[in-house]
Write a protein that holds these residues in place. Structure first.
Motif, PDB file in Angstrom:
ATOM      1  N   MET A   1     -80.092 -52.096  37.239  1.00 24.77           N
ATOM      2  CA  MET A   1     -78.917 -51.471  36.620  1.00 24.77           C
ATOM      3  C   MET A   1     -77.840 -51.268  37.662  1.00 24.77           C
ATOM      4  SD  MET A   1     -78.743 -47.920  34.475  1.00 24.77           S
ATOM      5  CE  MET A   1     -77.194 -47.416  33.731  1.00 24.77           C
ATOM      6  N   GLU A   2     -76.618 -51.624  37.324  1.00 20.85           N
ATOM      7  CA  GLU A   2     -75.521 -51.524  38.263  1.00 20.85           C
ATOM      8  C   GLU A   2     -75.073 -50.076  38.404  1.00 20.85           C
ATOM      9  OE1 GLU A   2     -73.237 -55.778  37.874  1.00 20.85           O
ATOM     10  OE2 GLU A   2     -72.568 -54.102  36.644  1.00 20.85           O
ATOM     11  N   THR A   3     -74.757 -49.680  39.644  1.00 23.20           N
ATOM     12  CA  THR A   3     -74.221 -48.347  39.889  1.00 23.20           C
ATOM     13  C   THR A   3     -72.721 -48.348  39.650  1.00 23.20           C
ATOM     14  OG1 THR A   3     -73.958 -48.897  42.237  1.00 23.20           O
ATOM     15  CG2 THR A   3     -76.033 -47.851  41.562  1.00 23.20           C
ATOM     16  N   ASP A   4     -72.132 -47.135  39.693  1.00 24.46           N
ATOM     17  CA  ASP A   4     -70.704 -47.013  39.395  1.00 24.46           C
ATOM     18  C   ASP A   4     -69.844 -47.737  40.422  1.00 24.46           C
ATOM     19  OD1 ASP A   4     -71.149 -45.497  37.121  1.00 24.46           O
ATOM     20  OD2 ASP A   4     -71.247 -43.623  38.244  1.00 24.46           O
ATOM     21  N   ASP A   5     -70.254 -47.693  41.702  1.00 22.88           N
ATOM     22  CA  ASP A   5     -69.452 -48.356  42.720  1.00 22.88           C
ATOM     23  C   ASP A   5     -69.509 -49.872  42.590  1.00 22.88           C
ATOM     24  OD1 ASP A   5     -72.136 -48.183  43.385  1.00 22.88           O
ATOM     25  OD2 ASP A   5     -71.732 -48.514  45.513  1.00 22.88           O
ATOM     26  N   GLU A   6     -70.605 -50.400  41.979  1.00 21.66           N
ATOM     27  CA  GLU A   6     -70.691 -51.844  41.773  1.00 21.66           C
ATOM     28  C   GLU A   6     -69.862 -52.294  40.580  1.00 21.66           C
ATOM     29  OE1 GLU A   6     -74.831 -52.496  41.373  1.00 21.66           O
ATOM     30  OE2 GLU A   6     -75.241 -52.486  43.523  1.00 21.66           O
ATOM     31  N   LEU A   7     -69.591 -51.374  39.620  1.00 19.13           N
ATOM     32  CA  LEU A   7     -68.781 -51.727  38.457  1.00 19.13           C
ATOM     33  C   LEU A   7     -67.309 -51.860  38.813  1.00 19.13           C
ATOM     34  CD1 LEU A   7     -70.427 -49.386  35.777  1.00 19.13           C
ATOM     35  CD2 LEU A   7     -70.749 -51.835  36.029  1.00 19.13           C
ATOM     36  N   TRP A   8     -66.852 -51.054  39.742  1.00 19.94           N
ATOM     37  CA  TRP A   8     -65.439 -51.094  40.134  1.00 19.94           C
ATOM     38  C   TRP A   8     -65.189 -52.308  41.038  1.00 19.94           C
ATOM     39  CZ3 TRP A   8     -61.535 -47.780  38.627  1.00 19.94           C
ATOM     40  CH2 TRP A   8     -61.923 -46.649  37.900  1.00 19.94           C
ATOM     41  N   ASN A   9     -64.039 -52.946  40.843  1.00 17.71           N
ATOM     42  CA  ASN A   9     -63.654 -54.057  41.717  1.00 17.71           C
ATOM     43  C   ASN A   9     -62.143 -54.014  41.948  1.00 17.71           C
ATOM     44  OD1 ASN A   9     -62.415 -55.330  39.419  1.00 17.71           O
ATOM     45  ND2 ASN A   9     -64.420 -56.098  38.830  1.00 17.71           N
ATOM     46  N   ASP A  10     -61.651 -54.976  42.693  1.00 25.81           N
ATOM     47  CA  ASP A  10     -60.230 -54.992  43.051  1.00 25.81           C
ATOM     48  C   ASP A  10     -59.331 -55.143  41.833  1.00 25.81           C
ATOM     49  OD1 ASP A  10     -61.022 -54.768  45.664  1.00 25.81           O
ATOM     50  OD2 ASP A  10     -60.939 -56.917  46.060  1.00 25.81           O
ATOM     51  N   TYR A  11     -59.812 -55.883  40.832  1.00 26.71           N
ATOM     52  CA  TYR A  11     -58.981 -56.091  39.639  1.00 26.71           C
ATOM     53  C   TYR A  11     -58.740 -54.773  38.908  1.00 26.71           C
ATOM     54  CZ  TYR A  11     -57.542 -57.614  35.000  1.00 26.71           C
ATOM     55  OH  TYR A  11     -56.859 -57.777  33.831  1.00 26.71           O
ATOM     56  N   HIS A  12     -59.770 -53.948  38.725  1.00 29.49           N
ATOM     57  CA  HIS A  12     -59.603 -52.658  38.061  1.00 29.49           C
ATOM     58  C   HIS A  12     -58.628 -51.775  38.828  1.00 29.49           C
ATOM     59  CE1 HIS A  12     -63.915 -53.536  36.594  1.00 29.49           C
ATOM     60  NE2 HIS A  12     -63.077 -53.855  35.636  1.00 29.49           N
ATOM     61  N   GLU A  13     -58.766 -51.738  40.133  1.00 31.02           N
ATOM     62  CA  GLU A  13     -57.892 -50.892  40.943  1.00 31.02           C
ATOM     63  C   GLU A  13     -56.449 -51.375  40.899  1.00 31.02           C
ATOM     64  OE1 GLU A  13     -59.755 -51.032  44.722  1.00 31.02           O
ATOM     65  OE2 GLU A  13     -61.345 -49.599  44.196  1.00 31.02           O
ATOM     66  N   GLU A  14     -56.257 -52.692  40.930  1.00 39.34           N
ATOM     67  CA  GLU A  14     -54.896 -53.233  40.864  1.00 39.34           C
ATOM     68  C   GLU A  14     -54.259 -52.948  39.509  1.00 39.34           C
ATOM     69  OE1 GLU A  14     -51.551 -55.016  42.445  1.00 39.34           O
ATOM     70  OE2 GLU A  14     -53.439 -54.469  43.435  1.00 39.34           O
ATOM     71  N   LEU A  15     -55.047 -53.069  38.426  1.00 43.47           N
ATOM     72  CA  LEU A  15     -54.525 -52.791  37.088  1.00 43.47           C
ATOM     73  C   LEU A  15     -54.119 -51.329  36.949  1.00 43.47           C
ATOM     74  CD1 LEU A  15     -54.063 -53.749  34.145  1.00 43.47           C
ATOM     75  CD2 LEU A  15     -56.434 -53.093  33.682  1.00 43.47           C
ATOM     76  N   LEU A  16     -54.981 -50.425  37.385  1.00 48.45           N
ATOM     77  CA  LEU A  16     -54.662 -49.000  37.292  1.00 48.45           C
ATOM     78  C   LEU A  16     -53.495 -48.625  38.200  1.00 48.45           C
ATOM     79  CD1 LEU A  16     -58.271 -47.508  37.222  1.00 48.45           C
ATOM     80  CD2 LEU A  16     -56.653 -47.642  35.326  1.00 48.45           C
ATOM     81  N   LYS A  17     -53.404 -49.284  39.331  1.00 47.68           N
ATOM     82  CA  LYS A  17     -52.274 -49.035  40.229  1.00 47.68           C
ATOM     83  C   LYS A  17     -50.960 -49.429  39.561  1.00 47.68           C
ATOM     84  CE  LYS A  17     -50.471 -50.285  44.780  1.00 47.68           C
ATOM     85  NZ  LYS A  17     -50.680 -51.145  45.980  1.00 47.68           N
ATOM     86  N   ASN A  18     -50.940 -50.567  38.873  1.00 50.01           N
ATOM     87  CA  ASN A  18     -49.733 -50.991  38.148  1.00 50.01           C
ATOM     88  C   ASN A  18     -49.393 -50.024  37.020  1.00 50.01           C
ATOM     89  OD1 ASN A  18     -49.508 -53.267  39.785  1.00 50.01           O
ATOM     90  ND2 ASN A  18     -50.682 -54.560  38.393  1.00 50.01           N
ATOM     91  N   TRP A  19     -50.415 -49.549  36.320  1.00 50.78           N
ATOM     92  CA  TRP A  19     -50.165 -48.583  35.241  1.00 50.78           C
ATOM     93  C   TRP A  19     -49.622 -47.270  35.800  1.00 50.78           C
ATOM     94  CZ3 TRP A  19     -54.980 -49.034  31.483  1.00 50.78           C
ATOM     95  CH2 TRP A  19     -54.898 -50.262  30.830  1.00 50.78           C
TER      96      TRP A  19
END
Length: 261
Positions: A1-19
Motif C-alpha cells: 500500500m502506498e504511503t501519503d508521501d508516495e502519492l504526492w508528486n511534482d505534478y500535484h504540487e505544480e497544479l496546486l501552486k498554479n491554483w
C-alpha cells in the motif's frame, strides 16, 4: 500500500501552486472591484444625502417667503427631488452596494483557498496526511462555487492588473502528469542495463580466461589464467618445457641401452 508521501508528486504540487497563484490574483482583483464599487456607492450616495437634507430644509422654510419666492422655491425643491430620485435609481440599478459586498466576500474566499494550498505545500511530502486527489477536488469545488456566485471582475481592472502586475491568468496551457510514464521508462532502462553488463562481462571473461596451451609428450593441457596465472607463470611454463625435453632425452637413452642389452 502506498504511503501519503508516495502519492504526492511534482505534478500535484505544480497544479496546486498554479491554483494558489490564480486564487491570489483573483483575490486582489475582487478587492480592487470592491473598492471601485465602494467609491461609486459613495459618489451616488453622498449627493443624495446632501440634496435630501437641502430639500427638507427648504420645505420647512418656505413659510417665511412671499408668494413670488415661494413659487421659485417649489421649482427648486421639485428639481432637487428629481435629482435625488435619479441618483437613487441609478445606484439601485448598478447595485454598487451589493456588488461591493459580493466582491469582498469573493476576495476573502480566494484568500482562504490560497492560504490552505500554501499551508499544505509548506509541509514535506511525508508530513502531508491528505490524499492529493481529495485535496485537489475540494479546492476545485470551492473555486468553482466562488466563480458561480460572485460577480464578474470589471474588464478594465482585470486588463490593467494583468498587463502591469501578473500575467499568470493568460496561460491557457494544460499540463499532463507523466510521472508513471517516467517511472516506466526508468524501469525499462534498468532492465536493459544488466543485460548489457552481463554481455560485456562475458566477453571480458573470455578474454581474461584465455587458456595457455602447453605441449607435453604430444598431449595438450590447458591452464586457466584466472586460477593459475601469476607473474611467475612464464617461468613455470619454461621450466616445465625444459623438464619434459630432458625426460624425453632420458627415455630415449634408456631405450637405446635396453636395445643394446
Amino acid at each position: 500500500m502506498e504511503t501519503d508521501d508516495e502519492l504526492w508528486n511534482d505534478y500535484h504540487e505544480e497544479l496546486l501552486k498554479n491554483w494558489a497563484e490564480m486564487s491570489k490574483t483573483y483575490s486582489i482583483m475582487h478587492s480592487l472591484c470592491a473598492n471601485h464599487y465602494a467609491k461609486l456607492d459613495k459618489l451616488l450616495g453622498i449627493p443624495v444625502i446632501i440634496l435630501g437634507a437641502l430639500t427638507a430644509s427648504s420645505i420647512f422654510g418656505t413659510s417665511n417667503y412671499n408668494d413670488h419666492d415661494h413659487f421659485y422655491l417649489n421649482y427648486i425643491n421639485g428639481g432637487l427631488a428629481l435629482i435625488i430620485t435619479a441618483l437613487t435609481g441609478v445606484n439601485k440599478f448598478l447595485g454598487s452596494a451589493e456588488k461591493r459586498i459580493k466582491h469582498q466576500t469573493a476576495s476573502f474566499k480566494y484568500t482562504s483557498i490560497a492560504m490552505n494550498i500554501d499551508t499544505m505545500l509548506s509541509f514535506s511530502r511525508d508530513k502531508r496526511r491528505v490524499d492529493p486527489q481529495d485535496f485537489s477536488s475540494k479546492q476545485k469545488s470551492k473555486i468553482l462555487e466562488i466563480r458561480e456566485n460572485c460577480p464578474e471582475v470589471i474588464p478594465k481592472i482585470m486588463s490593467s492588473y494583468l498587463n502591469n502586475y501578473n500575467k499568470s491568468l493568460l496561460n491557457i496551457d494544460s499540463n499532463v502528469n507523466k510521472e508513471n510514464q517516467n517511472i516506466q521508462e526508468k524501469e525499462l532502462v534498468k532492465k536493459k542495463e544488466p543485460k548489457g553488463k552481463i554481455k560485456n562481462t562475458k566477453v571480458e571473461n573470455k578474454k581474461k580466461n584465455e587458456n595457455v596451451k602447453i605441449n607435453i609428450n604430444n598431449k595438450q593441457e590447458y591452464y586457466s589464467t584466472q586460477s593459475h596465472k601469476t607473474k611467475f607463470t612464464p617461468l613455470v611454463q619454461k621450466f616445465d618445457d625444459e623438464k619434459s625435453i630432458q625426460i624425453e632425452k632420458a627415455c630415449k637413452i634408456l631405450s637405446k641401452k635396453k636395445m643394446r642389452i
